[in-house]
Design a protein around this motif. Structure first.
Motif, PDB file in Angstrom:
ATOM      1  N   PRO A  61       0.822  -1.222   0.000  1.00 43.98           N
ATOM      2  CA  PRO A  61       0.000   0.000   0.000  1.00 43.98           C
ATOM      3  C   PRO A  61       0.851   1.264   0.000  1.00 43.98           C
ATOM      4  CG  PRO A  61      -0.862  -1.588   1.578  1.00 43.98           C
ATOM      5  CD  PRO A  61       0.462  -2.136   1.101  1.00 43.98           C
ATOM      6  N   GLY A  62       0.538   2.157  -0.905  1.00 42.60           N
ATOM      7  CA  GLY A  62       1.189   3.463  -0.945  1.00 42.60           C
ATOM      8  C   GLY A  62       2.555   3.498  -1.585  1.00 42.60           C
ATOM      9  N   VAL A  63       3.126   2.327  -1.911  1.00 45.87           N
ATOM     10  CA  VAL A  63       4.521   2.326  -2.352  1.00 45.87           C
ATOM     11  C   VAL A  63       4.690   2.976  -3.720  1.00 45.87           C
ATOM     12  CG1 VAL A  63       4.506   0.026  -3.439  1.00 45.87           C
ATOM     13  CG2 VAL A  63       6.623   0.956  -2.474  1.00 45.87           C
ATOM     14  N   VAL A  64       3.768   2.762  -4.640  1.00 45.19           N
ATOM     15  CA  VAL A  64       3.909   3.341  -5.977  1.00 45.19           C
ATOM     16  C   VAL A  64       3.827   4.864  -5.917  1.00 45.19           C
ATOM     17  CG1 VAL A  64       2.885   3.502  -8.270  1.00 45.19           C
ATOM     18  CG2 VAL A  64       3.053   1.275  -7.138  1.00 45.19           C
ATOM     19  N   THR A  65       2.873   5.375  -5.169  1.00 49.06           N
ATOM     20  CA  THR A  65       2.741   6.829  -5.014  1.00 49.06           C
ATOM     21  C   THR A  65       3.985   7.421  -4.386  1.00 49.06           C
ATOM     22  OG1 THR A  65       0.343   6.655  -4.810  1.00 49.06           O
ATOM     23  CG2 THR A  65       1.363   8.668  -3.963  1.00 49.06           C
ATOM     24  N   PHE A  66       4.500   6.745  -3.363  1.00 43.81           N
ATOM     25  CA  PHE A  66       5.697   7.234  -2.684  1.00 43.81           C
ATOM     26  C   PHE A  66       6.902   7.236  -3.634  1.00 43.81           C
ATOM     27  CE2 PHE A  66       9.521   6.515  -0.077  1.00 43.81           C
ATOM     28  CZ  PHE A  66       9.474   7.654   0.708  1.00 43.81           C
ATOM     29  N   ILE A  67       7.074   6.168  -4.396  1.00 48.13           N
ATOM     30  CA  ILE A  67       8.192   6.087  -5.342  1.00 48.13           C
ATOM     31  C   ILE A  67       8.106   7.209  -6.375  1.00 48.13           C
ATOM     32  CG2 ILE A  67       9.123   4.728  -7.266  1.00 48.13           C
ATOM     33  CD1 ILE A  67       8.480   2.213  -5.559  1.00 48.13           C
ATOM     34  N   LYS A  68       6.913   7.420  -6.917  1.00 42.33           N
ATOM     35  CA  LYS A  68       6.754   8.428  -7.973  1.00 42.33           C
ATOM     36  C   LYS A  68       6.989   9.843  -7.451  1.00 42.33           C
ATOM     37  CE  LYS A  68       3.730   5.775 -11.014  1.00 42.33           C
ATOM     38  NZ  LYS A  68       2.394   5.667 -11.659  1.00 42.33           N
ATOM     39  N   LEU A 125      16.905   6.865  -6.468  1.00 46.72           N
ATOM     40  CA  LEU A 125      16.322   5.678  -5.864  1.00 46.72           C
ATOM     41  C   LEU A 125      17.054   4.417  -6.303  1.00 46.72           C
ATOM     42  CD1 LEU A 125      12.495   6.415  -6.367  1.00 46.72           C
ATOM     43  CD2 LEU A 125      14.036   7.241  -4.558  1.00 46.72           C
ATOM     44  N   GLY A 126      17.057   3.440  -5.425  1.00 55.26           N
ATOM     45  CA  GLY A 126      17.652   2.153  -5.751  1.00 55.26           C
ATOM     46  C   GLY A 126      16.890   1.026  -5.086  1.00 55.26           C
ATOM     47  N   ILE A 127      17.076  -0.181  -5.593  1.00 54.35           N
ATOM     48  CA  ILE A 127      16.550  -1.389  -4.971  1.00 54.35           C
ATOM     49  C   ILE A 127      17.734  -2.222  -4.510  1.00 54.35           C
ATOM     50  CG2 ILE A 127      15.395  -3.604  -5.403  1.00 54.35           C
ATOM     51  CD1 ILE A 127      13.490  -2.145  -7.239  1.00 54.35           C
ATOM     52  N   VAL A 128      17.662  -2.698  -3.285  1.00 52.49           N
ATOM     53  CA  VAL A 128      18.722  -3.540  -2.730  1.00 52.49           C
ATOM     54  C   VAL A 128      18.043  -4.774  -2.141  1.00 52.49           C
ATOM     55  CG1 VAL A 128      20.646  -3.691  -1.118  1.00 52.49           C
ATOM     56  CG2 VAL A 128      20.117  -1.512  -2.228  1.00 52.49           C
ATOM     57  N   LEU A 131       8.709  -5.379 -11.703  1.00 53.68           N
ATOM     58  CA  LEU A 131       8.882  -3.967 -12.047  1.00 53.68           C
ATOM     59  C   LEU A 131       8.517  -3.648 -13.482  1.00 53.68           C
ATOM     60  CD1 LEU A 131      12.187  -2.905 -10.255  1.00 53.68           C
ATOM     61  CD2 LEU A 131       9.843  -2.783  -9.420  1.00 53.68           C
ATOM     62  N   ASP A 132       8.871  -4.520 -14.406  1.00 55.87           N
ATOM     63  CA  ASP A 132       8.623  -4.240 -15.825  1.00 55.87           C
ATOM     64  C   ASP A 132       7.141  -4.027 -16.140  1.00 55.87           C
ATOM     65  OD1 ASP A 132      11.171  -4.017 -16.852  1.00 55.87           O
ATOM     66  OD2 ASP A 132      11.383  -6.155 -17.225  1.00 55.87           O
ATOM     67  N   PRO A 133       6.270  -4.994 -15.811  1.00 59.30           N
ATOM     68  CA  PRO A 133       4.849  -4.789 -16.143  1.00 59.30           C
ATOM     69  C   PRO A 133       4.188  -3.681 -15.341  1.00 59.30           C
ATOM     70  CG  PRO A 133       5.135  -6.824 -14.913  1.00 59.30           C
ATOM     71  CD  PRO A 133       6.508  -6.346 -15.263  1.00 59.30           C
ATOM     72  N   CYS A 134       4.744  -3.362 -14.173  1.00 55.40           N
ATOM     73  CA  CYS A 134       4.175  -2.289 -13.345  1.00 55.40           C
ATOM     74  C   CYS A 134       4.681  -0.910 -13.765  1.00 55.40           C
ATOM     75  CB  CYS A 134       4.502  -2.531 -11.871  1.00 55.40           C
ATOM     76  SG  CYS A 134       3.670  -3.968 -11.158  1.00 55.40           S
ATOM     77  N   GLY A 135       5.635  -0.882 -14.691  1.00 57.93           N
ATOM     78  CA  GLY A 135       6.155   0.395 -15.167  1.00 57.93           C
ATOM     79  C   GLY A 135       7.029   1.128 -14.176  1.00 57.93           C
ATOM     80  N   LEU A 136       7.668   0.393 -13.268  1.00 58.65           N
ATOM     81  CA  LEU A 136       8.458   1.029 -12.214  1.00 58.65           C
ATOM     82  C   LEU A 136       9.961   0.983 -12.449  1.00 58.65           C
ATOM     83  CD1 LEU A 136       6.566  -0.267  -9.036  1.00 58.65           C
ATOM     84  CD2 LEU A 136       6.419   2.008 -10.064  1.00 58.65           C
ATOM     85  N   MET A 137      10.403   0.224 -13.424  1.00 62.26           N
ATOM     86  CA  MET A 137      11.838  -0.007 -13.603  1.00 62.26           C
ATOM     87  C   MET A 137      12.628   1.290 -13.752  1.00 62.26           C
ATOM     88  SD  MET A 137      14.147  -2.360 -13.747  1.00 62.26           S
ATOM     89  CE  MET A 137      13.326  -3.894 -14.197  1.00 62.26           C
ATOM     90  N   ASN A 138      12.127   2.227 -14.532  1.00 60.94           N
ATOM     91  CA  ASN A 138      12.893   3.432 -14.842  1.00 60.94           C
ATOM     92  C   ASN A 138      13.010   4.417 -13.679  1.00 60.94           C
ATOM     93  OD1 ASN A 138      13.362   2.549 -17.457  1.00 60.94           O
ATOM     94  ND2 ASN A 138      11.558   3.571 -18.295  1.00 60.94           N
TER      95      ASN A 138
END
Length: 230
Positions: free
Chosen positions: A91-98, A106-109, A121-128
């Motif tokens: 919950p809320g993670v996409v809004t927070f990331i954007k 930003l990074g993923i570890v 990430l690819d189908p959700c459009g978050l990779m970039n």
């Protein structure tokens, strides 16, 4: 000042630790190895190889590389089938990331394999949105060792060097984690920590050293990060 935010993946971006538990329980059972909740959750932060070996070790058995790989691949298949209809993004993670990407790098570890991260990430459009992604690697010690976060900072600073920007210090990075080993890894790397209770209760997260614990990233924005960490 915080200039970069590193996200754990499973349990922070995708709220799927219980899905992994279900999948691993089924696969390990086919090999005569049990897996309880009490055995699974202390292993958060391990990569798949270390987790599989630990499960067999608890059963007093050894497992060869070929069987380990077969178990991991089957678990990945089951996990993907369980999230096929709808990816359980936290919950809320996409809004927070954007919002965060406008102000921070930003990074993923994660100790997940890169293919599993890409699958979400690819189908959700978050990779970039992410400048760096650190995933499971035989050369990296798994959490709670700080290796993965140190690697992320090194990779981030390489991109900054190419862009002719000053390198960041560990203390200028915020880590968002959902489990004690991740919090311990971030602290050992000298980074700030924010824990979310998607997977583990508040008490063990605070005991691991989380500076702030929140129920959801839906309650957060960049103003909150600035107010509480800068």
């Amino acid at each position: 000042m915080i200039h970069a935010i590193f996200f754990d993946f499973n349990g922070v971006i995708i709220d799927d630790e219980r899905i992994h538990l279900r999948a691993y329980r089924e696969v390990l059972a086919s090999h005569g190895v049990g897996l309880t909740d009490e055995e699974y959750f202390p292993c958060l932060g391990m990569d798949d190889v270390a987790f599989t070996r630990a499960a067999f070790a608890r059963a007093g058995r050894q497992v060869d590389e070929q069987t380990t790989r077969a178990i991991i691949d089957r678990e990945h298949e089951l996990h993907r089938s369980l999230i096929e209809e709808e990816v359980p993004l936290a919950p809320g993670v996409v809004t927070f990331i954007k919002e965060a990407v406008r102000k921070y790098q930003l990074g993923i570890v994660s100790m997940a394999e890169r293919s599993e991260i890409d699958h979400v990430l690819d189908p959700c459009g978050l990779m970039n949105y992410f400048t760096v992604i650190v995933s499971a690697d035989p050369a990296l010690k798994h959490k709670p060792a700080p290796d993965c976060y140190q690697t992320a900072l090194h990779k981030l600073n390489e991109t900054r060097r190419v862009a002719r920007k000053l390198p960041l210090l560990a203390g200028e990075c915020l880590v968002i984690e959902d489990a004690p080993p991740g919090i311990e890894a971030a602290r050992a790397a000298g980074m700030h920590t924010l824990a979310v209770t998607n997977t583990v209760a508040e008490s063990p997260l605070r005991a691991a050293g989380a500076e702030i614990v929140t129920a959801s990233l839906a309650d957060w924005n960049t103003d909150a990060v600035h107010l509480l960490y800068d």
